[in-house]
Design an enzyme around this catalytic site. Structure first.
Site, short mmCIF file in Angstrom:
data_model
loop_
_atom_site.label_atom_id
_atom_site.label_comp_id
_atom_site.label_asym_id
_atom_site.label_seq_id
_atom_site.Cartn_x
_atom_site.Cartn_y
_atom_site.Cartn_z
N HIS A 1 0.84 -1.21 0.00
CA HIS A 1 0.00 0.00 0.00
C HIS A 1 0.88 1.26 0.00
CE1 HIS A 1 -3.30 2.64 1.07
NE2 HIS A 1 -4.13 1.63 1.24
N GLU B 1 -0.79 1.34 -5.44
CA GLU B 1 -0.61 0.13 -4.63
C GLU B 1 -0.56 -1.11 -5.51
OE1 GLU B 1 -4.12 0.32 -2.15
OE2 GLU B 1 -3.96 2.49 -2.04
O1 BG6 Z 1 -8.08 3.32 5.99
P1 BG6 Z 1 -7.40 2.07 5.50
O2 BG6 Z 1 -7.95 0.82 6.11
O3 BG6 Z 1 -5.90 2.17 5.68
O4 BG6 Z 1 -7.66 1.98 3.95
C1 BG6 Z 1 -7.31 3.02 3.11
C2 BG6 Z 1 -7.76 2.72 1.68
O5 BG6 Z 1 -6.95 1.69 1.16
C3 BG6 Z 1 -7.14 1.45 -0.23
O6 BG6 Z 1 -6.28 0.46 -0.64
C4 BG6 Z 1 -8.58 1.00 -0.44
O7 BG6 Z 1 -8.81 0.78 -1.82
C5 BG6 Z 1 -9.54 2.03 0.11
O8 BG6 Z 1 -10.88 1.57 -0.04
C6 BG6 Z 1 -9.23 2.32 1.56
O9 BG6 Z 1 -10.07 3.36 2.02
#
Ligand code: BG6
Length: 284
Positions: free
Chosen positions: A154, A256
């Protein structure tokens, strides 16, 4: 310790890959999250000023690791447990031929088996060179039955201005738009701009996509990853997040690398590896 992070993290919680001449990576053991990557003195990763770095919450920024579930999960936390577990150091940073390498590891334990009853070992290897950072996740099924999982790196990239930032390499690809109730659409732009809340899962990606901003380009080379998620929460969602500054959406974009559209199957005793290589090119 990096001056921007000094005072924000405890030394016992991080591992530092020091490539010299302004090149370094700081990895938090909570989630094996790379917090900072400096390339020739320039920070490449976005880390929220409000990120929680005390081991109590997934870290908002850097490169959190998603495993064994991308997105909401009926068995446990959104994006799985790997980003919320403390990883151990498998091999300390070592420098050879201008490359610094380090590995962290995470295995199943009582807590993971309670929510997801499988045996596994993950090894996360980071390799830092003068202008690149490779991150490789090896998933080892150490149990006696197969399982399926989704996984993703991510990466949060820092940009001077989202208004002049583009993502390239996505033209012609089908994507699922999570902001538009999961509609399936096709990308027709060569340079994808991000002018609002974006949450798109691009499928069947080519081996390289890139993030281009006014100061530099970061290419993302994918190995065994087939999906690329482009995410920016924009202003309204930013305000609703406790660990993200209200205006920070304008200085970041997530690109990501993942295997998320279709779960990966792994047989008992099998080992699978997924890798991204990030390469920085400064603009003259
Ligand atoms: O707030 P988190 O759990 O770290 O996620 C952040 C984002 O991560 C992304 O990878 C998702 O596609 C989104 O839907 C999500 O909102």
């Amino acid at each position: 310790m990096d001056t921007d992070l000094a005072g924000r993290v405890q030394e016992r919680d991080v591992v530092i890959l020091d490539g010299g001449v302004g090149t370094s990576v700081v990895v938090h053991l909570h989630g094996a999250t790379a917090l900072s990557w400096k390339c020739d003195g320039k920070e490449i990763l976005f880390l929220s000023k409000k990120a929680v770095l005390d081991n109590s919450k997934a870290i908002r920024g850097g490169i959190p690791l998603v495993f064994p579930q991308f997105g909401p999960w009926t068995c446990g936390p959104q994006h799985g447990f790997a980003r919320n577990k403390r990883w151990s150091v498998e091999s300390q940073p070592q420098k050879a031929d201008g490359t610094v390498t380090c590995s962290l590891a995470l295995s199943d334990d009582e807590d993971t088996r309670k929510i997801w009853n499988y045996r596994f070992k993950l090894v996360y290897t980071l390799e830092l060179t003068k202008s690149s950072l490779s991150t490789r996740l090896t998933v080892d099924n150490t149990g006696s039955e197969g399982f399926t999982f989704t996984t993703l790196m991510h990466s949060y990239f820092l940009t001077p201005d989202i208004a002049t930032t583009t993502v390239r390499g996505l033209k012609g690809l089908n994507y699922v738009d999570k902001v538009k109730n999961g509609q399936e659409l096709q990308e027709d732009r060569d340079k994808v701009t991000i002018p609002q809340n974006y949450d798109r899962v691009y499928q069947k990606c080519p081996s390289t996509v890139s993030m281009e901003c006014s100061s530099h380009t970061v290419s993302v080379n994918l190995s065994n990853f087939t999906d690329v998620v482009v995410w920016n929460p924009w202003s309204e969602k930013a305000r609703a997040m406790s660990d993200f500054g209200d205006e920070e959406y304008s200085t970041m974009v997530c690109v990501e690398a993942g295997r998320v559209s279709c779960p990966v199957q792994i047989a008992a005793g099998q080992q699978l590896a997924f890798q991204q290589t990030l390469q920085v090119q400064a603009k003259l």
